[in-house]
Design a protein around this motif. Structure first.
Motif, PDB file in Angstrom:
ATOM      1  N   GLY A  92       0.844  -1.193   0.000  1.00  0.00           N
ATOM      2  CA  GLY A  92       0.000   0.000   0.000  1.00  0.00           C
ATOM      3  C   GLY A  92       0.875   1.237   0.000  1.00  0.00           C
TER       4      GLY A  92
ATOM      5  N   THR B  82      -1.911 -11.644   0.473  1.00  0.00           N
ATOM      6  CA  THR B  82      -1.502 -10.248   0.374  1.00  0.00           C
ATOM      7  C   THR B  82      -2.673  -9.353   0.756  1.00  0.00           C
ATOM      8  OG1 THR B  82       0.091 -10.749  -1.367  1.00  0.00           O
ATOM      9  CG2 THR B  82      -0.643  -8.462  -1.196  1.00  0.00           C
TER      10      THR B  82
ATOM     11  N   TYR C 202      -3.961  -5.330   0.752  1.00  0.00           N
ATOM     12  CA  TYR C 202      -3.724  -3.989   0.236  1.00  0.00           C
ATOM     13  C   TYR C 202      -4.347  -2.985   1.208  1.00  0.00           C
ATOM     14  CZ  TYR C 202      -3.778   0.177  -2.593  1.00  0.00           C
ATOM     15  OH  TYR C 202      -3.577   1.457  -3.021  1.00  0.00           O
TER      16      TYR C 202
ATOM     17  N   GLU D 233      -4.842   1.004   2.318  1.00  0.00           N
ATOM     18  CA  GLU D 233      -4.743   2.395   1.866  1.00  0.00           C
ATOM     19  C   GLU D 233      -5.495   3.285   2.842  1.00  0.00           C
ATOM     20  OE1 GLU D 233      -5.379   3.203  -2.424  1.00  0.00           O
ATOM     21  OE2 GLU D 233      -6.465   4.982  -1.753  1.00  0.00           O
TER      22      GLU D 233
ATOM     23  N   PRO E  83      -6.426  -8.244  -9.435  1.00  0.00           N
ATOM     24  CA  PRO E  83      -6.840  -7.408  -8.292  1.00  0.00           C
ATOM     25  C   PRO E  83      -8.302  -6.993  -8.431  1.00  0.00           C
ATOM     26  CG  PRO E  83      -5.354  -6.203  -9.752  1.00  0.00           C
ATOM     27  CD  PRO E  83      -5.356  -7.609 -10.222  1.00  0.00           C
TER      28      PRO E  83
ATOM     29  N   ALA F 171      -6.261  -1.026  -5.768  1.00  0.00           N
ATOM     30  CA  ALA F 171      -5.163  -1.986  -5.808  1.00  0.00           C
ATOM     31  C   ALA F 171      -4.613  -2.089  -7.226  1.00  0.00           C
ATOM     32  CB  ALA F 171      -5.620  -3.351  -5.310  1.00  0.00           C
TER      33      ALA F 171
END
Lengths: 260, 255
Positions: free
Chosen positions: A47, A213, A215, A217, A234, A239
């Motif tokens: 991110g 994983t 992500y 933000e 994604p 992402a």
């Protein structure tokens, strides 16, 4: 407070928020993050800078306390643990390795010393991370950046953690040192079966080393997926544009290293 | 010395004031304030001491000592604002220093229990303890900020707060004691210590004056040790919260 249903998760976040107040200005660093990392898996966290990834790591060993929500480590809420025991179980390594003045061996002995124990086999540990045993008596001043980071990592893992938090541990290193450190960690993980939470700026690293994983933000977990799916398909627009943007950047700068 | 001749020494003040004005140092106001304060404070203390010395009751002696300690605590407190509950820790450290050093001198009968001895010597011990406390707190706060990564590394290896901060506290103790130790090495060579100067001016035999000065130097040395070790012991837990994290006041470098 052992929760049977989630006993198989190494780390579980439940609606955690964290706000920092500086000069009366509140900054909402984490805005309600929930998710879990199964035992033995590697989570890579990606991110933009300042999105709250490092803060999320610090909640796992209680170097920071969540304002709201709970963090469960091996099924037990962090605040129910004996804190030194928690921090021994959840090891942490930082972007810049902080070594104490003295010899390499002095630094390796820090963890055991805190518990009044002695480090029995420093040579074996050196061998395990591909460093010559004669380095043990050397002053840490003489080490290169890559060697320093390896010593800092060994210092953490010889504490016997079952969960390892890595905060940009290779972003200050050159490519060959990065490779050595990555191998050190993956070898150790294969042997120990530990879970790893790995914050990285290096998307290629996140892709290669992750099982799952996330992500993150602006303090929110926008996407959580298995690593392969995340990088090939994604789901969120954010992402997708982050991966795209980073890949473009990778062409000329090799990606990582800009986060303070 | 008559009051008239004392007032002639105001010439010294005039020199300092003139230099400050001439060079526009911007400390003219401070010079005036400090001269006025020093004069008034010392004159008042002089009259109070005269009255305490003539009265037979020890109560006033004890009261004087307690007031001096209170003023010293209030003064040193500003250096450690970031440390919660610093005032009662200072109270303990400064009182302990004063009581132990003066108590020892009384116990072995080096000085008698009379206000003429107890009050000025207590003042010296309290004053030194105050200066050392300020130094120590200053050092502790800045060392903790500068070494917060080290502290966090130790915490994340499973250290308890005292284990994580011990090397920082030890450094703060050492750096705050260095001036006391160093000044003992040159004492008498560069300048005669104030007390000794005062005694010689008052007509005392220099050899006797030296004995008292040595007594005071040794007492000050132990005062420095007692103060910094007591404060160090008492503050090492107060830099952390209940989750064994360094307080937020110490997590940012000094501006």
């Amino acid at each position: 407070m052992i929760d049977e249903a989630h006993a198989a998760s190494a780390v579980r976040f439940e609606g955690v928020t964290k706000t920092f107040v500086e000069r009366n200005q509140p900054t909402h660093v984490l805005r309600g993050i929930s998710g879990e990392v199964p035992v033995g898996k590697t989570l890579t966290l990606v991110g933009p800078s300042g999105s709250g990834k490092s803060t999320l790591l610090s909640l796992c060993n209680l170097l920071l306390t969540p304002d709201e929500g709970q963090v469960y480590i091996n099924g037990r809420e962090v605040r129910q643990w004996s804190i030194p025991k928690l921090r021994q179980t959840v090891g942490m390594a930082f972007q810049t390795p902080t070594l104490f003045p003295g010899t390499v061996q002095d630094n390796l002995e820090l963890g055991p010393q805190l518990r009044g124990e002695r480090l029995k086999n420093p040579e074996e540990w050196m061998e395990a991370v591909d460093l010559p045993a004669n380095l043990l008596g050397r002053s840490v001043e003489e080490l290169s950046g890559g060697q320093r980071q390896r010593i800092a990592l060994v210092r953490t893992i010889l504490n016997g953690p079952s969960i390892l938090l890595l905060d940009e541990v290779t972003s200050a290193l050159d490519p060959s040192s990065t490779q050595v450190v990555e191998k050190l960690i993956t070898d150790w993980k294969a042997k120990s079966g530990a879970a790893i939470l790995w914050v990285t700026h290096h998307l290629d690293q996140a892709r290669r080393l992750g099982d799952i994983t996330w992500y993150v933000e602006a303090g929110e977990l926008l996407e959580a997926n298995d690593t392969k799916t995340f990088f090939t398909r994604p789901e969120t627009e954010q992402a997708r544009s982050f991966i795209h943007h980073k890949d473009a950047e990778l062409d000329d700068t090799d990606g990582g290293g800009e986060e303070a | 010395m008559s009051l008239l001749s004392l007032s002639l020494t105001l010439a010294f003040v005039a020199v300092a004031f003139a230099v400050a004005l001439w060079q526009r140092l911007g400390i003219e106001r401070d010079i005036v304030v400090s001269v006025v304060r020093a004069t008034i404070q010392l004159l008042i203390v002089g009259y109070i001491l005269k009255w305490v010395f003539t009265s037979k009751s020890s109560l006033y002696t004890v009261l004087m000592v307690l007031i001096m300690i209170a003023v010293a605590v209030e003064n040193a407190r500003r250096r450690g604002r970031q440390i919660p509950g610093v005032w009662w820790r200072l109270t303990i450290a400064i009182s302990l220093t004063t009581f132990v050093t003066i108590g020892f001198l009384l116990l072995v009968r080096i000085i008698p229990w009379t206000p003429q001895y107890v009050i000025p010597l207590s003042g010296l011990m309290t004053g030194n303890s105050m200066v050392l406390s300020s130094l120590f707190l200053n050092n502790l706060v800045s060392e903790t900020k500068n070494r917060r990564e080290e502290v966090n590394v130790l915490l994340s290896l499973g250290a308890t707060p005292p284990q994580a901060i011990r090397h920082v506290v030890n450094r703060a103790i050492r750096t705050s004691m260095i001036p006391t130790v160093d000044s003992m090495k040159t004492t008498g060579l560069v300048q005669l210590p104030g007390i000794m100067t005062g005694q010689i001016l008052a007509g005392q035999d220099p050899v006797t004056a030296v004995r008292y000065q040595l007594l005071i130097l040794f007492a000050i040395l132990s005062a420095a040790a007692i103060t910094s070790i007591t404060l160090g012991y008492m503050t090492k837990n107060s830099l952390f919260n209940r989750h064994m994290q360094l307080l937020q006041a110490f997590t940012h470098r000094e501006a």
